[in-house]
Design a protein around this motif. Structure first.
Motif, PDB file in Angstrom:
ATOM      1  N   GLY A   1      -4.548 -19.488  52.222  1.00 60.39           N
ATOM      2  CA  GLY A   1      -4.957 -19.589  50.829  1.00 60.39           C
ATOM      3  C   GLY A   1      -4.445 -18.442  49.977  1.00 60.39           C
ATOM      4  N   THR A   2      -4.833 -18.466  48.717  1.00 61.39           N
ATOM      5  CA  THR A   2      -4.383 -17.463  47.757  1.00 61.39           C
ATOM      6  C   THR A   2      -4.783 -16.055  48.184  1.00 61.39           C
ATOM      7  N   ALA A   3      -6.053 -15.855  48.518  1.00 60.00           N
ATOM      8  CA  ALA A   3      -6.512 -14.522  48.913  1.00 60.00           C
ATOM      9  C   ALA A   3      -5.778 -14.033  50.159  1.00 60.00           C
ATOM     10  N   ASP A   4      -5.539 -14.928  51.113  1.00 60.74           N
ATOM     11  CA  ASP A   4      -4.811 -14.549  52.326  1.00 60.74           C
ATOM     12  C   ASP A   4      -3.400 -14.069  51.981  1.00 60.74           C
ATOM     13  N   THR A   5      -2.750 -14.755  51.052  1.00 58.91           N
ATOM     14  CA  THR A   5      -1.387 -14.394  50.667  1.00 58.91           C
ATOM     15  C   THR A   5      -1.372 -13.058  49.942  1.00 58.91           C
ATOM     16  N   VAL A   6      -2.348 -12.817  49.086  1.00 56.66           N
ATOM     17  CA  VAL A   6      -2.449 -11.527  48.395  1.00 56.66           C
ATOM     18  C   VAL A   6      -2.629 -10.411  49.415  1.00 56.66           C
ATOM     19  N   HIS A   7      -3.504 -10.607  50.374  1.00 59.43           N
ATOM     20  CA  HIS A   7      -3.741  -9.574  51.395  1.00 59.43           C
ATOM     21  C   HIS A   7      -2.483  -9.322  52.218  1.00 59.43           C
ATOM     22  N   ALA A   8      -1.768 -10.375  52.568  1.00 60.50           N
ATOM     23  CA  ALA A   8      -0.525 -10.222  53.338  1.00 60.50           C
ATOM     24  C   ALA A   8       0.531  -9.478  52.524  1.00 60.50           C
ATOM     25  N   ALA A   9       0.644  -9.778  51.241  1.00 61.52           N
ATOM     26  CA  ALA A   9       1.609  -9.084  50.385  1.00 61.52           C
ATOM     27  C   ALA A   9       1.269  -7.600  50.295  1.00 61.52           C
ATOM     28  N   ARG A  10       0.014  -7.309  50.077  1.00 66.33           N
ATOM     29  CA  ARG A  10      -0.391  -5.898  49.980  1.00 66.33           C
ATOM     30  C   ARG A  10      -0.149  -5.160  51.295  1.00 66.33           C
ATOM     31  N   ALA A  11      -0.411  -5.834  52.411  1.00 68.50           N
ATOM     32  CA  ALA A  11      -0.164  -5.219  53.725  1.00 68.50           C
ATOM     33  C   ALA A  11       1.316  -4.947  53.949  1.00 68.50           C
ATOM     34  N   ALA A  12       2.172  -5.754  53.343  1.00 69.96           N
ATOM     35  CA  ALA A  12       3.623  -5.592  53.462  1.00 69.96           C
ATOM     36  C   ALA A  12       4.190  -4.710  52.349  1.00 69.96           C
ATOM     37  N   ALA A  13       3.322  -4.112  51.542  1.00 73.78           N
ATOM     38  CA  ALA A  13       3.708  -3.227  50.434  1.00 73.78           C
ATOM     39  C   ALA A  13       4.531  -3.950  49.364  1.00 73.78           C
ATOM     40  N   ILE A  14       4.265  -5.240  49.190  1.00 65.28           N
ATOM     41  CA  ILE A  14       4.888  -6.010  48.112  1.00 65.28           C
ATOM     42  C   ILE A  14       3.968  -5.891  46.899  1.00 65.28           C
ATOM     43  N   PRO A  15       4.491  -5.441  45.760  1.00 69.06           N
ATOM     44  CA  PRO A  15       3.638  -5.321  44.568  1.00 69.06           C
ATOM     45  C   PRO A  15       3.040  -6.679  44.178  1.00 69.06           C
ATOM     46  N   VAL A  16       1.775  -6.652  43.787  1.00 65.74           N
ATOM     47  CA  VAL A  16       1.055  -7.878  43.420  1.00 65.74           C
ATOM     48  C   VAL A  16       0.538  -7.744  41.993  1.00 65.74           C
ATOM     49  N   ASP A  17       0.854  -8.747  41.174  1.00 68.17           N
ATOM     50  CA  ASP A  17       0.307  -8.849  39.831  1.00 68.17           C
ATOM     51  C   ASP A  17      -0.722  -9.970  39.852  1.00 68.17           C
ATOM     52  N   VAL A  18      -1.983  -9.628  39.642  1.00 68.53           N
ATOM     53  CA  VAL A  18      -3.034 -10.642  39.607  1.00 68.53           C
ATOM     54  C   VAL A  18      -3.188 -11.135  38.177  1.00 68.53           C
ATOM     55  N   VAL A  19      -3.140 -12.452  38.025  1.00 69.92           N
ATOM     56  CA  VAL A  19      -3.296 -13.094  36.729  1.00 69.92           C
ATOM     57  C   VAL A  19      -4.565 -13.931  36.788  1.00 69.92           C
ATOM     58  N   TRP A  20      -5.559 -13.550  36.025  1.00 71.66           N
ATOM     59  CA  TRP A  20      -6.782 -14.329  35.878  1.00 71.66           C
ATOM     60  C   TRP A  20      -7.348 -14.034  34.495  1.00 71.66           C
ATOM     61  N   PRO A  21      -6.815 -14.721  33.478  1.00 71.18           N
ATOM     62  CA  PRO A  21      -7.197 -14.413  32.106  1.00 71.18           C
ATOM     63  C   PRO A  21      -8.673 -14.689  31.831  1.00 71.18           C
ATOM     64  N   GLU A  22      -9.191 -13.969  30.869  1.00 70.51           N
ATOM     65  CA  GLU A  22     -10.554 -14.203  30.396  1.00 70.51           C
ATOM     66  C   GLU A  22     -10.715 -15.684  30.046  1.00 70.51           C
ATOM     67  N   GLY A  23     -11.749 -16.312  30.572  1.00 72.61           N
ATOM     68  CA  GLY A  23     -12.002 -17.719  30.300  1.00 72.61           C
ATOM     69  C   GLY A  23     -11.409 -18.680  31.323  1.00 72.61           C
ATOM     70  N   ALA A  24     -10.595 -18.175  32.247  1.00 72.83           N
ATOM     71  CA  ALA A  24     -10.013 -19.054  33.276  1.00 72.83           C
ATOM     72  C   ALA A  24     -11.094 -19.455  34.268  1.00 72.83           C
ATOM     73  N   SER A  25     -10.957 -20.670  34.794  1.00 76.78           N
ATOM     74  CA  SER A  25     -11.915 -21.131  35.797  1.00 76.78           C
ATOM     75  C   SER A  25     -11.276 -22.229  36.647  1.00 76.78           C
ATOM     76  N   ARG A  26     -11.931 -22.494  37.738  1.00 77.12           N
ATOM     77  CA  ARG A  26     -11.484 -23.541  38.654  1.00 77.12           C
ATOM     78  C   ARG A  26     -12.345 -24.776  38.439  1.00 77.12           C
ATOM     79  N   ALA A  27     -11.723 -25.941  38.651  1.00 76.42           N
ATOM     80  CA  ALA A  27     -12.432 -27.218  38.491  1.00 76.42           C
ATOM     81  C   ALA A  27     -12.946 -27.650  39.851  1.00 76.42           C
ATOM     82  N   ARG A  28     -14.064 -27.127  40.201  1.00 76.88           N
ATOM     83  CA  ARG A  28     -14.644 -27.454  41.517  1.00 76.88           C
ATOM     84  C   ARG A  28     -15.529 -28.662  41.415  1.00 76.88           C
ATOM     85  N   GLY A  29     -15.357 -29.544  42.386  1.00 79.78           N
ATOM     86  CA  GLY A  29     -16.144 -30.773  42.385  1.00 79.78           C
ATOM     87  C   GLY A  29     -17.456 -30.592  42.901  1.00 79.78           C
TER      88      GLY A  29
END
Length: 163
Positions: A135-163
């Motif tokens: 998933g997304t969090a797993d990929t972020v953690h793997a990138a950080r562990a590999a010293a790949i810079p990560v830009d997190v984008v989650w603008p104010e008001g963003a949300s997920r459409a969970r059923g």
């Protein structure tokens, strides 16, 4: 050349798609032009919005498809027109050798994205990994562990459409 990979949530609300697109457009300004390579699986949500932003910035897309049957097995009817349009515009398509798009295939696709990336853009609400892997969090953690810079984008008001 700057290679920027994306990971992110597929289930963004309609309102969030616009917010994320605007944030990605701003984020990509320093990379504008033909030297920008965007790496994406072209999935619904974050991946496709990112691919559109890269193309609008004058960059090119490299698609990493997790499995041979990805289009037929995973891409739903609603997303298919956008997927097909983006796929027609990619510079390179990498299809991983998996028969089906299962958790192992997604993990392999994320690893391939990170292997090719100079940096990662994560359209991510910051929630921890689900424990399923790939998933997304797993990929972020793997990138950080590999010293790949990560830009997190989650603008104010963003949300997920969970059923």
């Amino acid at each position: 050349m700057t290679s920027v990979a994306v990971t992110g949530h597929m289930d963004l609300t309609d309102r969030s798609l616009g917010l994320v697109r605007a944030a990605l457009d701003r984020l990509l300004v320093p990379y504008r032009g033909p030297e920008l390579a965007g790496l994406s699986c072209l999935a619904a949500g974050a991946d496709s919005v990112f691919a559109q932003a890269v193309l609008a910035a004058g960059g090119r897309i490299v698609a990493v498809l997790p499995a041979r049957g990805y289009r037929a097995d995973v891409v739903d009817e609603e997303h298919a027109p956008l997927f097909d349009r983006l796929l027609a515009e990619v510079e390179e398509v990498i299809v991983l050798p998996h028969a089906t798009a299962n958790r192992h295939a997604y993990e392999a696709a994320n690893a391939e994205l990170l292997r090719r990336a100079d940096r990662l853009v994560a359209v991510w609400n910051g929630e921890p990994p689900s424990g399923k892997g790939g998933g997304t969090a797993d990929t972020v953690h793997a990138a950080r562990a590999a010293a790949i810079p990560v830009d997190v984008v989650w603008p104010e008001g963003a949300s997920r459409a969970r059923g």
